[in-house]
Design a protein around this motif. Structure first.
Motif, short mmCIF file in Angstrom:
data_model
loop_
_atom_site.label_atom_id
_atom_site.label_comp_id
_atom_site.label_asym_id
_atom_site.label_seq_id
_atom_site.Cartn_x
_atom_site.Cartn_y
_atom_site.Cartn_z
N GLY A 240 -31.11 -41.86 18.77
CA GLY A 240 -30.76 -40.37 18.47
C GLY A 240 -31.00 -39.60 19.68
N PRO A 241 -30.91 -38.16 19.68
CA PRO A 241 -30.69 -37.30 20.64
C PRO A 241 -31.72 -36.35 20.81
CG PRO A 241 -29.85 -36.14 18.48
CD PRO A 241 -30.21 -37.72 18.08
N SER A 242 -32.97 -36.47 20.03
CA SER A 242 -33.95 -35.47 20.15
C SER A 242 -34.87 -35.69 21.37
CB SER A 242 -34.95 -35.60 18.75
OG SER A 242 -35.64 -36.78 18.63
N ALA A 243 -34.78 -36.57 22.19
CA ALA A 243 -35.49 -36.70 23.32
C ALA A 243 -34.96 -36.01 24.60
CB ALA A 243 -35.91 -38.45 23.69
N GLY A 244 -33.98 -35.27 24.33
CA GLY A 244 -33.43 -34.77 25.49
C GLY A 244 -34.05 -33.85 26.29
N LEU A 245 -35.02 -32.95 25.56
CA LEU A 245 -35.49 -31.97 26.43
C LEU A 245 -36.86 -32.86 27.50
CD1 LEU A 245 -37.03 -29.26 27.47
CD2 LEU A 245 -38.32 -29.50 25.07
N MET A 246 -37.61 -33.93 26.85
CA MET A 246 -38.34 -34.65 27.64
C MET A 246 -37.68 -35.41 28.69
SD MET A 246 -40.58 -33.14 26.03
CE MET A 246 -42.05 -33.67 27.09
N PHE A 247 -36.55 -35.87 28.47
CA PHE A 247 -35.85 -36.53 29.52
C PHE A 247 -35.51 -35.83 30.82
CE2 PHE A 247 -33.88 -39.53 26.40
CZ PHE A 247 -34.95 -40.70 26.45
N SER A 248 -35.07 -34.39 30.48
CA SER A 248 -34.85 -33.45 31.37
C SER A 248 -35.96 -32.98 32.27
CB SER A 248 -34.34 -32.09 30.75
OG SER A 248 -32.90 -32.31 30.21
N LEU A 249 -37.16 -32.87 31.36
CA LEU A 249 -38.32 -32.58 32.15
C LEU A 249 -38.98 -33.61 33.17
CD1 LEU A 249 -40.11 -30.47 29.31
CD2 LEU A 249 -39.21 -29.76 31.42
N GLY A 250 -38.65 -35.12 32.79
CA GLY A 250 -39.27 -36.05 33.40
C GLY A 250 -38.28 -36.38 34.65
N ILE A 251 -37.02 -35.96 34.32
CA ILE A 251 -36.21 -36.34 35.76
C ILE A 251 -36.45 -35.05 36.67
CG2 ILE A 251 -33.82 -36.01 36.42
CD1 ILE A 251 -33.01 -37.03 33.52
N PHE A 252 -36.66 -33.85 36.26
CA PHE A 252 -36.87 -32.74 36.89
C PHE A 252 -38.36 -33.00 37.88
CE2 PHE A 252 -39.04 -28.50 37.80
CZ PHE A 252 -38.05 -27.67 38.33
N ASP A 253 -39.35 -33.33 37.00
CA ASP A 253 -40.50 -33.70 37.70
C ASP A 253 -40.51 -34.68 38.73
OD1 ASP A 253 -43.39 -33.20 38.17
OD2 ASP A 253 -43.65 -34.63 36.43
N LYS A 254 -39.82 -35.89 38.56
CA LYS A 254 -39.67 -36.73 39.56
C LYS A 254 -38.72 -36.40 41.08
CE LYS A 254 -40.10 -41.10 36.98
NZ LYS A 254 -40.55 -42.16 37.66
N LEU A 255 -37.94 -35.33 40.72
CA LEU A 255 -37.00 -34.87 41.81
C LEU A 255 -37.44 -33.68 42.46
CD1 LEU A 255 -33.61 -35.15 40.17
CD2 LEU A 255 -34.52 -36.72 41.88
#
Length: 348
Positions: A240-255
């Motif tokens: 499903g597509p509903s985890a998009g926001l948390m993926f973006s935040l995780g990527i942002f945090d790591k970078l």
């Protein structure tokens, strides 16, 4: 025992037997319950949920957890009436008609495959959104997935064609291509500039009227992203597509230097568009219960889900409204530092 008493006893036994049999008969409903959570800046099976190669990353702390909904039932494994009744009584679950999850023309396997495709697309969109927020350039290639048999594009455009431009307009994304085609009248010609293998070609396709009156050529397209470094997301069989926001935040945090969460346990949900817009999702009551059970104290909520969420928020869980990735980052900054505005959900 009198004949009347015997008759009543037998009738009672029959009713009880019919009730027991009826309780275990399958019914066309699906039970939705809180599913597992996964920390996007943590690990699953000793592997990072988000791995980034070819770019400097920074330490993180706390949790930015995606939340899921588990379901029981469906055409291949229908629940019985007793299970449905238990679900109707339990405030943490929802019982919904089977057709709301499984369309009559799709089997469970097709639904599962569609969910996995949506998850893959969600990961790409989430990565694109994070890179946009960080002003990191990447390329988008609109690719032909298939053509519809009997439609004008069939035999002219081919699977794997990379669409560079339509009528001379750069194909920045799928919407640009689609909107350019729809701007024509049925019978007009549309010129696609495509890369096929190592060759660039101009392909002219005549438009036709679609079933809803929109002009079309009969091509299914997909945006493929060419990121300047590798971002790999590992969440097992979550779909499903509903985890998009948390993926973006995780990527942002790591970078980015510093820790976005400030060590807090944060969960959330929402679809993510490449431009950073957060979209609504289903199953918000069950997802909030899953978030609270995982130890989260803050729940990032799509703006369009706020009214529903306010009616079912568990005690001790703070709802923070998230309409864009940018505003979600600002909200987390404000939570961490105690400075700035933290947008709250409001009852509708």
């Amino acid at each position: 025992m009198s004949r009347r008493a015997l008759t009543l006893l037998l009738a009672g036994i029959l009713v009880l037997a019919l009730g027991v049999v009826g309780a275990f008969r399958p019914v066309p409903y699906v039970v939705l319950s809180p599913g597992p959570t996964e920390n996007t800046i943590g690990e699953v099976d000793k592997k990072p949920v988000i791995s980034i190669k070819g770019r400097e990353t920074f330490p993180t702390s706390g949790a930015l957890s995606l939340v899921t909904v588990a379901y029981q039932g469906g055409p291949a494994a229908q629940i019985d009436l007793l299970t449905a009744l238990r679900g109707w009584i339990d405030p943490t679950v929802a019982v919904v008609p089977q057709e709301t999850i499984f369309a009559p023309d799709r089997n469970p396997k097709e639904v599962e495959e569609e969910n996995m495709v949506e998850m893959t697309d969600s990961q790409d969109s989430a990565t694109a959104a994070a890179l946009n927020e960080l002003k990191i350039h990447y390329d988008v290639v609109v690719t032909v997935v298939s053509t519809e048999k009997g439609k004008p594009a069939d035999g002219k455009l081919q699977k794997g064609d990379e669409i560079n431009a339509v009528d001379g307009k750069p194909a920045k994304n799928v919407d640009v291509v689609g909107d350019t085609v729809k701007a024509h009248k049925p019978g007009d010609n549309v010129v696609f500039n495509v890369t096929r293998g190592k060759e660039k070609l101009d392909v002219t396709v005549q438009t036709v009227a679609g079933p809803k009156g929109q002009t079309q050529v009969g091509v299914l397209m997909q945006a493929k992203y060419k990121f300047p470094f590798e971002v790999d997301i590992n969440v097992g069989d979550v779909g499903g597509p509903s985890a998009g926001l948390m993926f973006s935040l995780g990527i942002f945090d790591k970078l980015t230097p510093g820790e976005l969460t400030g060590g807090k346990q944060i969960a959330g949900t929402g679809t993510m568009e490449p431009g950073g817009k957060v979209g609504p999702i289903g199953g918000i009551p069950q997802k909030m219960v899953g978030a609270k059970d995982s130890g989260a104290t803050v729940f990032l909520t799509p703006a369009d889900n706020c009214a529903e969420a306010m009616k079912a928020v568990p005690d001790g869980l703070r709802l923070v409204k998230a309409d864009t990735l940018h505003n979600a980052v600002l909200a987390l900054d404000a939570l961490r530092t105690g400075k700035g505005n933290v947008p709250a959900c409001e009852a509708g």
